[in-house]
Design an enzyme around this catalytic site. Sequence first.
Site, PDB file in Angstrom:
ATOM      1  N   GLN A 164      33.496  30.974  43.126  1.00  0.00           N
ATOM      2  CA  GLN A 164      33.234  32.040  44.105  1.00  0.00           C
ATOM      3  C   GLN A 164      32.261  31.531  45.159  1.00  0.00           C
ATOM      4  O   GLN A 164      31.227  30.941  44.833  1.00  0.00           O
ATOM      5  CB  GLN A 164      32.636  33.267  43.400  1.00  0.00           C
ATOM      6  CG  GLN A 164      32.220  34.389  44.323  1.00  0.00           C
ATOM      7  CD  GLN A 164      30.777  34.267  44.770  1.00  0.00           C
ATOM      8  OE1 GLN A 164      29.992  33.569  44.139  1.00  0.00           O
ATOM      9  NE2 GLN A 164      30.427  34.919  45.855  1.00  0.00           N
ATOM     10  N   HIS A 217      31.718  45.531  44.755  1.00  0.00           N
ATOM     11  CA  HIS A 217      30.664  44.681  44.208  1.00  0.00           C
ATOM     12  C   HIS A 217      29.924  45.393  43.064  1.00  0.00           C
ATOM     13  O   HIS A 217      28.698  45.342  42.965  1.00  0.00           O
ATOM     14  CB  HIS A 217      29.685  44.275  45.313  1.00  0.00           C
ATOM     15  CG  HIS A 217      29.110  42.902  45.143  1.00  0.00           C
ATOM     16  ND1 HIS A 217      29.524  41.811  45.863  1.00  0.00           N
ATOM     17  CD2 HIS A 217      28.158  42.438  44.302  1.00  0.00           C
ATOM     18  CE1 HIS A 217      28.831  40.749  45.489  1.00  0.00           C
ATOM     19  NE2 HIS A 217      27.988  41.107  44.529  1.00  0.00           N
ATOM     20  N   TYR A 256      29.845  32.280  48.565  1.00  0.00           N
ATOM     21  CA  TYR A 256      29.192  33.089  49.590  1.00  0.00           C
ATOM     22  C   TYR A 256      29.080  32.221  50.832  1.00  0.00           C
ATOM     23  O   TYR A 256      28.715  31.045  50.730  1.00  0.00           O
ATOM     24  CB  TYR A 256      27.780  33.486  49.152  1.00  0.00           C
ATOM     25  CG  TYR A 256      27.741  34.611  48.151  1.00  0.00           C
ATOM     26  CD1 TYR A 256      28.328  35.835  48.448  1.00  0.00           C
ATOM     27  CD2 TYR A 256      27.102  34.461  46.937  1.00  0.00           C
ATOM     28  CE1 TYR A 256      28.286  36.873  47.536  1.00  0.00           C
ATOM     29  CE2 TYR A 256      27.057  35.497  46.020  1.00  0.00           C
ATOM     30  CZ  TYR A 256      27.649  36.698  46.327  1.00  0.00           C
ATOM     31  OH  TYR A 256      27.610  37.726  45.440  1.00  0.00           O
ATOM     32  N   GLY A 261      33.796  48.867  37.176  1.00  0.00           N
ATOM     33  CA  GLY A 261      33.863  49.979  36.233  1.00  0.00           C
ATOM     34  C   GLY A 261      34.661  49.711  34.972  1.00  0.00           C
ATOM     35  O   GLY A 261      34.783  50.606  34.134  1.00  0.00           O
TER      36      GLY A 261
HETATM   37  C1  GLV Z   1      25.159  39.057  43.483  1.00  0.00           C
HETATM   38  O1  GLV Z   1      26.330  38.788  43.491  1.00  0.00           O
HETATM   39  C2  GLV Z   1      24.632  40.322  43.147  1.00  0.00           C
HETATM   40  O2  GLV Z   1      25.368  41.317  43.192  1.00  0.00           O
HETATM   41  O3  GLV Z   1      23.453  40.371  42.809  1.00  0.00           O
END
Ligand code: GLV
Length: 389
Positions: A128, A276, A130, A309
């Site tokens: 993954q 997220h 960022y 969830g």
């Molecule tokens: C990182 O991915 C977080 O949600 O802290």
Amino acid sequence: MPVITCIDDLKRLHRRRAPKMFYDYAESGSWTEQTFRENTTDFEKIRLRQKVAVDMSNRSTRTTMIGEEVAMPIALAPVGLTGMQSADGEIKAARAAEAFGVPFTLSTMSICSIEDVAEHTSKPFWFQLYVMRDEDFVDNVIGRAKAAGCSALVLTLDLQILGQRHKDLVNGLSAPPRPTPRTLLDLSTRWRWGLEMLGTKRRTFRNIVGHAKNVGNVQSLMSWTAEQFDPQLDWAKIRRIKEKWGGKLILKGILDEEDARKAVDVGADAIVVSNHGGRQLDGALSSIRMLPPILRAVGDQIEVHMDGGIRSGQDALKAVALGAKGTYIGRAYIYGLGAMGQAGVTRALEVLHKELDVSMAFCGRRDINDVGRDILYVPKDFEGEWQDA
Ligand code: GLV
């Protein structure tokens, strides 16, 4: 060995065994935590249709996600700081996933590095990413993921700036923990965690330290993201990353039909309907609620996955029945890891598999690939009627 019957059992143990700041990090949503809560409570609103007197022998939960065979449609989501829940946590989780036959996704913000995980596993895992301001770092980390044989890049789109999680601020979240009187008192009751942590060299963000230039305060996720994450991420940059990577690409954090169409346009292999874990935009709709409209928008053009969830195999079954090709668990395996290390992750996967398999059978299906919306009762107002702006 404690008797573990469900994911909640692992959660209780995790809470007892891991330092408070890391348990709280996992068990947080942003601001009021409304989205975090609704990710789970919205699953409860969907019910299953019981079928009887059908042959329930020879069942299978095997399917594929982005063309890879999986033992069940549940992958391990990328989770930051996993190696703080239990020493070498990412290696433990990756090994448990590999043995079970489900994908493991390593977070950029992991404690164990890409190379650490590759060295201790034998099958490809997913990485993954960022997107950082520092393009050299991004290019370099993509190269490292390729060199490690990662079979998919999961690009997270919903965390270029960090949602505020109150507990992390109060706890002074950092990796490793700073030795304040409060953390030392807490750690004194977590001796098993401490002993294991003393026995490993992996105690900070090893994907970053030693690889990124001008590394500021990497101990703190909050200051690191503020300094380094690229707030100007756009679809052109996503295309650049896709080209640089050249392999399977999964776009994570899609919660809007138009964004889903853009993901199709850039040629992604899959999208993850995700908020997220309720950790970013509080007040966003739950993932399970956004899944049907996004499927209607792009479901015939791209593989649609979801996370957020899932705490039982029944939740995964509901998502698959609505049309998701795959689901991801974050907290559900992190509880296992914090509770019992690698064995706890394995136990979480076993629990979910059993719940998925047995519930599927009660619904009269023997093959997960034959599960459809007709096994569900979905409330008429489930998606809600929202007035467009
Ligand atoms: C990182 O991915 C977080 O949600 O802290």
